[in-house]
Write an enzyme that holds these catalytic residues in place. Structure first.
Site, PDB file in Angstrom:
ATOM      1  N   ASP A  79      23.717  10.756  41.421  1.00 46.84           N
ATOM      2  CA  ASP A  79      23.950  12.027  41.753  1.00 46.84           C
ATOM      3  C   ASP A  79      25.140  12.479  42.011  1.00 46.84           C
ATOM      4  O   ASP A  79      25.498  13.775  42.341  1.00 46.84           O
ATOM      5  CB  ASP A  79      23.067  11.983  43.380  1.00 46.84           C
ATOM      6  CG  ASP A  79      21.946  12.948  43.501  1.00 46.84           C
ATOM      7  OD1 ASP A  79      21.763  13.725  42.504  1.00 46.84           O
ATOM      8  OD2 ASP A  79      21.135  12.568  44.349  1.00 46.84           O
ATOM      9  N   LYS A 129      11.179  14.966  39.918  1.00 49.79           N
ATOM     10  CA  LYS A 129      12.309  13.902  38.981  1.00 49.79           C
ATOM     11  C   LYS A 129      11.607  12.707  38.302  1.00 49.79           C
ATOM     12  O   LYS A 129      12.214  12.289  37.461  1.00 49.79           O
ATOM     13  CB  LYS A 129      13.235  13.566  40.390  1.00 49.79           C
ATOM     14  CG  LYS A 129      14.352  14.617  40.456  1.00 49.79           C
ATOM     15  CD  LYS A 129      14.950  14.279  41.855  1.00 49.79           C
ATOM     16  CE  LYS A 129      15.983  15.553  42.029  1.00 49.79           C
ATOM     17  NZ  LYS A 129      16.439  15.419  43.532  1.00 49.79           N
ATOM     18  N   GLN A 185      16.636  11.340  48.358  1.00 51.08           N
ATOM     19  CA  GLN A 185      16.701  12.749  48.486  1.00 51.08           C
ATOM     20  C   GLN A 185      16.916  13.151  49.649  1.00 51.08           C
ATOM     21  O   GLN A 185      16.602  12.743  50.722  1.00 51.08           O
ATOM     22  CB  GLN A 185      15.038  12.947  47.965  1.00 51.08           C
ATOM     23  CG  GLN A 185      14.531  14.443  48.167  1.00 51.08           C
ATOM     24  CD  GLN A 185      15.366  15.150  47.119  1.00 51.08           C
ATOM     25  OE1 GLN A 185      15.413  14.639  45.923  1.00 51.08           O
ATOM     26  NE2 GLN A 185      15.724  16.321  47.123  1.00 51.08           N
TER      27      GLN A 185
END
Ligand code: NAD
Length: 292
Positions: A121, A54, A98
């Protein structure tokens, strides 16, 4: 029949070039550089590699990447304070924690701490709720990437039967919502299957689209498919393989060979859904920076 390969790497590269152009334009016009903060707790090898990927993708698109790593024993309160500081930081437009978090953390509490306007997200209850009722919001990255991949086939999703295998909050449920809502690249009749479904093939055999996100190799095999179906394989499973330098290889949830015999199009693993997930994350981060 031999299925066309739905090349996620190729689509991701095209979209990332567009995103990079958007980032350059935003810098030139408004002096704003989109910034993404990624928080990793612990050293789960898969999570480490996702976070590294990422950060790299972010920098390649011309964005600011801030990686924050914490040891597994960090107090939850410290993690939440860090998120709150990022919520208030004008250089940061997107915040990602994460997942999964190590044992002992409340993922719900931690995700809830992210400001919805920086939740690139799409996991906070506000964004999930907005998606459900069809309001403008950050769509969750993997499900959004899946819809983009289905679009590549040229199939008109409207009126088709889509079967989604898996009901997680991050993949299965949102995919079912996106495919069944009104509008472009949607309007499908969706069946959501899960561990309570006695016989998956009853549903998959009538499906025009099968999205499999079960986290188990061989969940979907060619004999379960209707000829010509589109197969989106979300699974990422590490299977021991002594012939590989790392001692394992990656495989999806679909048995690729048998499914490719019957399907009209299929995503490979790796190189299908994975690259699209990161691409949609960059997309959301750019969008957040544009909103200011
Ligand atoms: P999860 O474990 O949270 O959910 C799996 C779901 O599948 C559950 O809802 C369960 O009911 C269902 N399921 C499991 N076995 C089943 C079976 N035999 N029949 C029917 N349903 C079954 O997993 P998740 O987070 O949704 O992820 C699923 C897979 O996708 C994992 O392999 C994960 O690594 C992968 N993934 C990939 C990406 C990517 O970007 N490529 C992103 C997220 C997840």
């Amino acid at each position: 029949m031999s299925a066309a390969i739905l090349d996620g790497k190729k689509l991701a590269a095209q979209m990332r070039a567009e995103i990079a152009a958007g980032v350059a334009a935003l810098k030139a016009e408004k002096g704003v550089t989109p910034g993404l903060a990624v928080i990793l707790v612990g050293e789960n090898p898969a999570s480490v590699s996702y976070v590294t990927a990422k950060g790299k993708a972010c920098r390649e698109a011309g964005m600011l990447s801030r990686e924050i790593r914490f040891p597994v024993d960090i107090p939850e309160s410290r993690l939440i304070e860090t998120i709150e500081a990022l919520n208030a930081d004008p250089a940061i437009h997107g915040i990602l924690v994460q997942l999964p978090l190590p044992k002992g953390f409340s993922e719900k509490k931690v995700i809830d701490a992210i400001a919805p306007e920086k939740d690139v997200d799409g996991f906070t209850p506000v964004n999930v709720g907005k998606m459900l009722i069809g309001d403008d919001c950050f769509l969750p990255c993997t499900p959004h990437g899946i819809v983009k991949l289905i679009e590549v086939t040229g199939m008109d999703i409207q009126g088709k039967h889509a079967v989604v295998i898996g009901r997680s909050n991050i993949v299965g449920k949102p995919v079912a919502v996106l495919l069944s809502r009104k509008g472009r690249s949607a309007n499908a009749t969706v069946t959501l299957c899960h561990t309570g479904t006695p016989d998956l093939s009853v549903y998959t055999k009538t499906a025009d689209i099968v999205v499999v996100a079960a986290g188990r190799p061989h969940t979907l095999t060619g004999d379960m498919l209707k000829p010509g179906a589109v197969v989106i394989d979300v699974g990422v499973n590490r299977v021991p393989d002594a012939t590989k330098p790392k001692g394992y290889r990656l495989c999806g949830d679909a048995d690729y060979e048998s499914c490719a015999e019957v399907a009209s199009a299929i995503t490979p693993v790796p190189g299908g859904v994975g690259p699209m997930t990161i691409t949609m994350l960059l997309w959301n981060t750019l969008e957040s920076a544009r909103r200011g």
